[in-house]
Write a protein that holds these residues in place. Structure first.
Motif, PDB file in Angstrom:
ATOM      1  N   ASP A  41       0.883  -1.165   0.000  1.00  0.00           N
ATOM      2  CA  ASP A  41       0.000   0.000   0.000  1.00  0.00           C
ATOM      3  C   ASP A  41       0.924   1.219   0.000  1.00  0.00           C
ATOM      4  O   ASP A  41       1.415   1.649   1.052  1.00  0.00           O
ATOM      5  CB  ASP A  41      -0.905  -0.013   1.229  1.00  0.00           C
ATOM      6  N   VAL A  42       1.197   1.732  -1.194  1.00  0.00           N
ATOM      7  CA  VAL A  42       2.155   2.816  -1.369  1.00  0.00           C
ATOM      8  C   VAL A  42       1.766   4.040  -0.538  1.00  0.00           C
ATOM      9  O   VAL A  42       2.625   4.686   0.074  1.00  0.00           O
ATOM     10  CB  VAL A  42       2.297   3.171  -2.870  1.00  0.00           C
ATOM     11  N   PRO A  49      15.616   7.057   2.992  1.00  0.00           N
ATOM     12  CA  PRO A  49      15.479   8.311   2.291  1.00  0.00           C
ATOM     13  C   PRO A  49      14.568   8.264   1.065  1.00  0.00           C
ATOM     14  O   PRO A  49      14.289   9.288   0.471  1.00  0.00           O
ATOM     15  CB  PRO A  49      16.908   8.614   1.861  1.00  0.00           C
ATOM     16  N   GLY A  50      14.086   7.134   0.659  1.00  0.00           N
ATOM     17  CA  GLY A  50      13.200   7.046  -0.494  1.00  0.00           C
ATOM     18  C   GLY A  50      13.970   6.609  -1.722  1.00  0.00           C
ATOM     19  O   GLY A  50      15.162   6.352  -1.655  1.00  0.00           O
ATOM     20  N   PRO A  51      13.332   6.525  -2.815  1.00  0.00           N
ATOM     21  CA  PRO A  51      11.910   6.707  -3.059  1.00  0.00           C
ATOM     22  C   PRO A  51      11.108   5.442  -2.749  1.00  0.00           C
ATOM     23  O   PRO A  51      11.665   4.346  -2.688  1.00  0.00           O
ATOM     24  CB  PRO A  51      11.850   7.024  -4.558  1.00  0.00           C
ATOM     25  N   ALA A  74       8.156  -2.836  -8.777  1.00  0.00           N
ATOM     26  CA  ALA A  74       8.469  -1.821  -9.776  1.00  0.00           C
ATOM     27  C   ALA A  74       9.093  -0.656  -9.019  1.00  0.00           C
ATOM     28  O   ALA A  74       8.433  -0.028  -8.188  1.00  0.00           O
ATOM     29  CB  ALA A  74       7.213  -1.384 -10.514  1.00  0.00           C
ATOM     30  N   THR A  75      10.369  -0.412  -9.273  1.00  0.00           N
ATOM     31  CA  THR A  75      11.082   0.667  -8.599  1.00  0.00           C
ATOM     32  C   THR A  75      11.382   1.777  -9.600  1.00  0.00           C
ATOM     33  O   THR A  75      11.138   1.635 -10.800  1.00  0.00           O
ATOM     34  CB  THR A  75      12.409   0.157  -7.993  1.00  0.00           C
ATOM     35  N   THR A  76      11.939   2.881  -9.113  1.00  0.00           N
ATOM     36  CA  THR A  76      12.310   3.974 -10.016  1.00  0.00           C
ATOM     37  C   THR A  76      13.426   3.541 -10.962  1.00  0.00           C
ATOM     38  O   THR A  76      13.598   4.124 -12.020  1.00  0.00           O
ATOM     39  CB  THR A  76      12.747   5.213  -9.217  1.00  0.00           C
ATOM     40  N   ASP A  77      14.169   2.502 -10.589  1.00  0.00           N
ATOM     41  CA  ASP A  77      15.241   1.966 -11.444  1.00  0.00           C
ATOM     42  C   ASP A  77      14.736   0.882 -12.392  1.00  0.00           C
ATOM     43  O   ASP A  77      15.514   0.334 -13.161  1.00  0.00           O
ATOM     44  CB  ASP A  77      16.373   1.402 -10.586  1.00  0.00           C
ATOM     45  N   ASN A 155      12.579   2.377   6.567  1.00  0.00           N
ATOM     46  CA  ASN A 155      11.426   2.159   5.695  1.00  0.00           C
ATOM     47  C   ASN A 155      10.331   1.443   6.466  1.00  0.00           C
ATOM     48  O   ASN A 155      10.610   0.523   7.231  1.00  0.00           O
ATOM     49  CB  ASN A 155      11.799   1.294   4.488  1.00  0.00           C
ATOM     50  N   VAL A 156       9.097   1.857   6.232  1.00  0.00           N
ATOM     51  CA  VAL A 156       7.943   1.161   6.795  1.00  0.00           C
ATOM     52  C   VAL A 156       7.028   0.814   5.616  1.00  0.00           C
ATOM     53  O   VAL A 156       6.375   1.700   5.049  1.00  0.00           O
ATOM     54  CB  VAL A 156       7.190   2.008   7.840  1.00  0.00           C
TER      55      VAL A 156
END
Length: 162
Positions: A41-42, A49-51, A74-77, A155-156
């Motif tokens: 659940d984004v 630090p994200g993303p 699916a990550t930003t990379d 991260n949570v």
């Protein structure tokens, strides 16, 4: 056969059936609350630090006394698929497909809680605590430590059972 004998045999059969049912019930284990498909659940998750990943699905299946974990994210990379199998006994097992981890140690604390120590090159990396809600619908994974770049991580990830 007389009516009284027939009633007695039926009574014995009912008692035997009840005893068998009780035995099956008492020896059957409750389903593992971790087993299932979990979706990130984004909106409820925080990554410092994200993303935050764009999406993530974790499929947890029973494997002997342990679990098999398959992550599809699916990550930003770009896309990432990785996973591992473990006995939840604190012993090191290999991780496949993740660039930052090559092994993991998983320890079960209770039926709904556990700890995960991610490893890279034999050294501890990030650690995580997993917790499943009492209703079995939400899993929270709190990850802390230092990432591969030396940056502090907190991260949570909040997952819902599908």
């Amino acid at each position: 056969m007389r009516r009284a004998e027939a009633k007695q045999l039926v009574g014995i059969a009912v008692v035997a059936a009840c005893a068998l049912a009780m035995n099956v019930t008492s020896t059957a284990q409750a389903p593992d609350p971790l087993v299932g498909t979990w979706k990130l659940d984004v909106a409820k998750s925080t990554y410092k630090p994200g993303p935050v990943p764009k999406s993530a699905t974790v499929v947890i299946s029973a494997e002997g006394k342990g679990l098999k974990i398959a992550v599809d994210a699916a990550t930003t990379d770009g896309p990432m698929k990785w996973g591992y199998s473990n006995g939840r006994d604190g012993k090191e097992t290999p991780v496949t497909g993740h660039p930052n981890y090559d092994a993991v140690k998983v320890t079960q604390i209770s039926p709904t809680e556990g700890t995960i120590q991610y490893m890279k090159g034999g050294k501890p990396s990030l650690s995580a605590k997993t917790s499943v809600s009492t209703d079995g619908k939400t899993m929270t994974v709190t990850t802390t430590g230092t990432d591969a770049k030396g940056v502090a991580v907190h991260n949570v990830g909040v997952y819902t059972k599908q």
